[in-house]
Scaffold this motif. Sequence first.
Motif, short mmCIF file in Angstrom:
data_model
loop_
_atom_site.label_atom_id
_atom_site.label_comp_id
_atom_site.label_asym_id
_atom_site.label_seq_id
_atom_site.Cartn_x
_atom_site.Cartn_y
_atom_site.Cartn_z
N ALA A 26 0.82 -1.22 0.00
CA ALA A 26 0.00 0.00 0.00
C ALA A 26 0.85 1.27 0.00
O ALA A 26 0.33 2.36 0.20
CB ALA A 26 -0.93 0.01 1.21
N HIS A 27 2.17 1.11 -0.20
CA HIS A 27 3.09 2.25 -0.24
C HIS A 27 3.20 2.96 1.10
O HIS A 27 3.34 4.18 1.17
CB HIS A 27 2.67 3.25 -1.33
N GLY A 28 3.12 2.19 2.19
CA GLY A 28 3.33 2.74 3.51
C GLY A 28 4.81 2.78 3.86
O GLY A 28 5.66 2.30 3.10
N ASP A 29 5.11 3.33 5.01
CA ASP A 29 6.49 3.43 5.49
C ASP A 29 6.85 2.13 6.19
O ASP A 29 6.61 1.95 7.39
CB ASP A 29 6.60 4.62 6.45
N VAL A 30 7.46 1.20 5.45
CA VAL A 30 7.75 -0.13 5.98
C VAL A 30 8.76 -0.06 7.12
O VAL A 30 8.70 -0.85 8.07
CB VAL A 30 8.25 -1.06 4.86
N ALA A 31 9.71 0.87 7.04
CA ALA A 31 10.68 1.03 8.13
C ALA A 31 9.96 1.33 9.45
O ALA A 31 10.33 0.82 10.50
CB ALA A 31 11.68 2.13 7.80
N LEU A 50 -4.99 13.06 11.79
CA LEU A 50 -5.47 14.22 12.55
C LEU A 50 -4.32 14.90 13.28
O LEU A 50 -4.37 16.12 13.51
CB LEU A 50 -6.55 13.79 13.54
N LEU A 51 -3.31 14.13 13.63
CA LEU A 51 -2.13 14.69 14.30
C LEU A 51 -1.08 15.14 13.31
O LEU A 51 0.07 15.38 13.68
CB LEU A 51 -1.55 13.64 15.26
N ARG A 52 -1.48 15.25 12.03
CA ARG A 52 -0.63 15.80 10.96
C ARG A 52 0.62 14.94 10.70
O ARG A 52 1.68 15.45 10.36
CB ARG A 52 -0.23 17.24 11.26
N ILE A 53 0.46 13.64 10.84
CA ILE A 53 1.52 12.71 10.47
C ILE A 53 1.39 12.41 8.99
O ILE A 53 0.28 12.20 8.49
CB ILE A 53 1.42 11.42 11.31
N PRO A 54 2.49 12.40 8.23
CA PRO A 54 2.42 12.16 6.78
C PRO A 54 1.70 10.87 6.43
O PRO A 54 1.67 9.91 7.21
CB PRO A 54 3.91 12.09 6.37
N LYS A 55 1.13 10.87 5.23
CA LYS A 55 0.24 9.78 4.83
C LYS A 55 0.94 8.42 4.82
O LYS A 55 0.36 7.42 5.24
CB LYS A 55 -0.36 10.08 3.46
N ARG A 56 2.17 8.36 4.29
CA ARG A 56 2.86 7.07 4.23
C ARG A 56 3.01 6.47 5.62
O ARG A 56 2.88 5.26 5.82
CB ARG A 56 4.24 7.22 3.59
N GLN A 57 3.30 7.29 6.60
CA GLN A 57 3.46 6.80 7.96
C GLN A 57 2.11 6.45 8.58
O GLN A 57 2.01 5.51 9.37
CB GLN A 57 4.22 7.82 8.79
N ALA A 58 1.07 7.21 8.24
CA ALA A 58 -0.28 6.88 8.72
C ALA A 58 -0.74 5.54 8.16
O ALA A 58 -1.39 4.75 8.86
CB ALA A 58 -1.26 7.98 8.33
N PHE A 65 -8.51 -1.72 2.47
CA PHE A 65 -7.97 -0.51 3.08
C PHE A 65 -6.72 -0.05 2.35
O PHE A 65 -6.55 1.14 2.07
CB PHE A 65 -7.67 -0.79 4.56
N GLY A 66 -5.84 -1.00 2.03
CA GLY A 66 -4.61 -0.65 1.32
C GLY A 66 -4.88 -0.06 -0.05
O GLY A 66 -4.23 0.91 -0.46
N TRP A 67 -5.86 -0.65 -0.75
CA TRP A 67 -6.22 -0.11 -2.07
C TRP A 67 -6.77 1.31 -1.93
O TRP A 67 -6.42 2.19 -2.72
CB TRP A 67 -7.26 -1.01 -2.73
N TRP A 68 -7.61 1.53 -0.92
CA TRP A 68 -8.25 2.83 -0.76
C TRP A 68 -7.24 3.92 -0.41
O TRP A 68 -7.25 5.00 -1.01
CB TRP A 68 -9.33 2.74 0.33
N VAL A 69 -6.36 3.66 0.57
CA VAL A 69 -5.45 4.70 1.02
C VAL A 69 -4.30 4.93 0.05
O VAL A 69 -3.68 6.00 0.07
CB VAL A 69 -4.87 4.38 2.42
N SER A 70 -4.00 3.95 -0.81
CA SER A 70 -2.87 4.11 -1.72
C SER A 70 -3.25 4.79 -3.03
O SER A 70 -2.38 5.08 -3.85
CB SER A 70 -2.23 2.75 -2.03
N ARG A 71 -4.53 5.07 -3.22
CA ARG A 71 -4.94 5.80 -4.43
C ARG A 71 -4.34 7.20 -4.41
O ARG A 71 -4.45 7.92 -3.43
CB ARG A 71 -6.46 5.91 -4.51
N GLY A 72 -3.71 7.59 -5.50
CA GLY A 72 -3.13 8.92 -5.60
C GLY A 72 -2.02 9.14 -4.59
O GLY A 72 -1.76 10.27 -4.17
#
Length: 299
Positions: free
Chosen positions: A92-97, A222-230, A278-285
């Motif tokens: 889903a292009h999240g922050d794997v680290a 909501l706490l303004r954490i970047p999307k990849r980390q969220a 969820f991964g498909w939805w949040v990784s769009r764009g």
Amino acid sequence: MTASPLLTAILPLALGIIMLGLGLSLTLADFARVVKYPKPVVVGLACQILLLPLVCFLIANGFGLESALAVGLMLLAASPGGTTANLFSHLAHGDVALNITLTAVNSLIAILTMPLLVNLSLAWFMASDQAIPLQFAKVMQVFAIVLLPVALGMLIRHWAAGFAARMEKPMKLVAALFLAFTIVLALAKDWQTVVEYAPIVGGAALLFNLLSLGVGYWLPRLLRIPKRQAIAIGMEIGIHNGTLAIALALSPSLLNNATMAVPAAIYSLIMFFTAAGFGWWVSRGQRAAEVVAPLPPAP
């Protein structure tokens, strides 16, 4: 129900191979960035250690689950994030680290929090004096499955960057195939269990899963954490180590209660589909989102 011998034998090895592939895409700069900006780690751990047990407790009471099923659901909430969370975050292009950091840290903390939470649940729901000891060896398995293959992959990337770059896409394909295989195998083996218990505990497990994913993603946003980390936190919070929960429930020397293993089994089936959606939805764009809210530069 019993754990599938095939899943027990093959899945840890398969996840190890998958984590090797994830390691090929990571550098030390990824972890340095996480250490320098600890806010996502603190938020993720707070969600998993504090908020999730409270949400789970309210759900277990709200659905009026019988005592053994309620304890089983709390056992699942107490479990650390599963290694599969790293895989879904990767896809889903999240922050794997960040995922790996959360899994490692929470697995260490779980040595204390799991027995505490489960013992409190036994006392509340079952008025039981039964207790479980610390499961250091089982929790250390998470470190072995997650950290060692990732470290090997990072070493390969460091010494053979070209090879690592060429292997990144094939390893993603292998990861997706392993996910599909796991879903089919789990459905084939536990279909009767799903049919029998889904009306009783399925709704509670589904709600807990959806709220876990939602809390894990939207609270950081909501706490303004970047999307990849969220995304990483959402996957970490929404995907639990169901195998560990099932092992604790079935172990003759620990809980020794097959009914307590049912919520983790049902949840483990549900989470593959919800996490994929969820991964498909949040990784769009996602690329556009990263331009708007980029990660902090590596030191």
